[in-house]
Write an enzyme that holds these catalytic residues in place. Structure first.
Site, short mmCIF file in Angstrom:
data_model
loop_
_atom_site.label_atom_id
_atom_site.label_comp_id
_atom_site.label_asym_id
_atom_site.label_seq_id
_atom_site.Cartn_x
_atom_site.Cartn_y
_atom_site.Cartn_z
CG ASP A 265 -5.14 4.22 1.43
OD1 ASP A 265 -6.30 4.58 1.17
OD2 ASP A 265 -4.70 4.11 2.60
NE ARG B 16 1.01 2.14 13.23
CZ ARG B 16 0.20 3.14 13.57
NH1 ARG B 16 0.64 4.09 14.38
NH2 ARG B 16 -1.03 3.19 13.12
CE LYS C 11 -7.72 6.51 4.03
NZ LYS C 11 -6.29 6.17 3.81
CG ASP D 233 -13.02 17.82 -4.93
OD1 ASP D 233 -13.99 18.53 -5.26
OD2 ASP D 233 -11.91 18.29 -4.62
CB THR E 100 -10.19 1.12 10.91
OG1 THR E 100 -8.95 1.57 10.36
CG2 THR E 100 -10.89 0.24 9.88
CE LYS F 171 -2.11 1.69 3.75
NZ LYS F 171 -1.92 3.17 3.83
#
Length: 241
Positions: free
Chosen positions: A63, A218, A65, A68, A127, A36
């Site tokens: 990614d 992570r 997002k 608009d 999330t 990603k």
């Protein structure tokens, strides 16, 4: 129907230099095939993160997002498509018209260019947002109901799937069908920190609930041995049909 585990694990490259990207990808080697590229990396180095990964034979979820007015989102996606990413995303809260315009334009331009159309998915509710925070921004509908409503809108608009937490995956799978992609961040192996995620699950639990892809950052990046951490997650994923 499902792809093998290493095509379902998406490792988040939340860095701001290509040096860090190359280092982690080298450490993970052939164990990981999907990555990603998010805002932090894209805003720092631009499209070369995507093109480098593709040259290395990796799949890429870009990614960013987008959110608009319909024509702006559609145009932005068409520009991004030419970088070669396998998956792009928008915010479902942009509405049915925005999502449908984006999907239609993306498919049309890909066909005209003679290139594969990337999968297009929609963010439902981030999330990191808890039920309390959801109510705090003035939402009166239960968070899980809102996620499901947005997922149905994305399907109606012709999108390939959504991004949603593991907690909503089962309901989305039941409502939107087996071929609908459900990409789940907020996945944490047992015993690791939740960090800034609120709605989380283990890899096995997320897949059992209906997720098609898991985005994990992570727990792999910060591990003493990132390859061993990734392979342990993949082993857990392989236990789920």
């Amino acid at each position: 129907m499902m792809a093998k585990a290493d095509d379902r694990l998406i490792v988040a490259l939340d860095f701001h230099t290509m040096e860090d990207v190359r280092t982690l990808v080298a450490k993970l080697g052939g164990s990981v095939s999907y990555y990603k590229v998010g805002m932090e990396l894209f805003y720092a180095v631009g499209g070369k993160a995507v093109t480098w990964l593709r040259r290395e034979g990796k799949h890429v979820f870009l990614d960013l997002k987008l959110h608009d007015i319909p024509n702006t989102v559609a145009g932005g996606l068409c520009s991004l498509m030419h970088l070669g990413a396998d998956m792009l995303n928008v915010h479902a809260s942009g509405g049915l018209t925005m999502m449908k315009t984006a999907a239609d334009r993306l498919h049309k331009e890909a066909a005209e260019a003679g290139i594969p159309c990337p999968k297009l998915i929609a963010i439902t509710v981030l999330t990191s947002i808890s039920s309390a925070e959801w109510q705090g921004v003035g939402q009166t509908r239960v968070l899980e109901e809102s996620v499901l409503r947005l997922a149905r809108l994305a399907k109606e608009a012709g999108l390939d799937g959504v991004v949603a937490s593991p907690q909503e995956a089962e309901a989305i799978r039941a409502a939107c069908g087996e071929d609908f992609l459900i990409v789940t961040p907020g996945v944490r192996p047992a015993g690791t920190s939740a960090d800034d995620q609120s709605r989380i699950a283990t890899p096995r639990a997320a897949l059992m609930a209906g997720a098609s892809h898991l985005v994990i950052g992570r727990p792999i990046r910060a591990a003493d041995d990132p390859k061993a951490a990734a392979e342990a997650i993949l082993k857990e994923m392989e236990t789920v049909p």
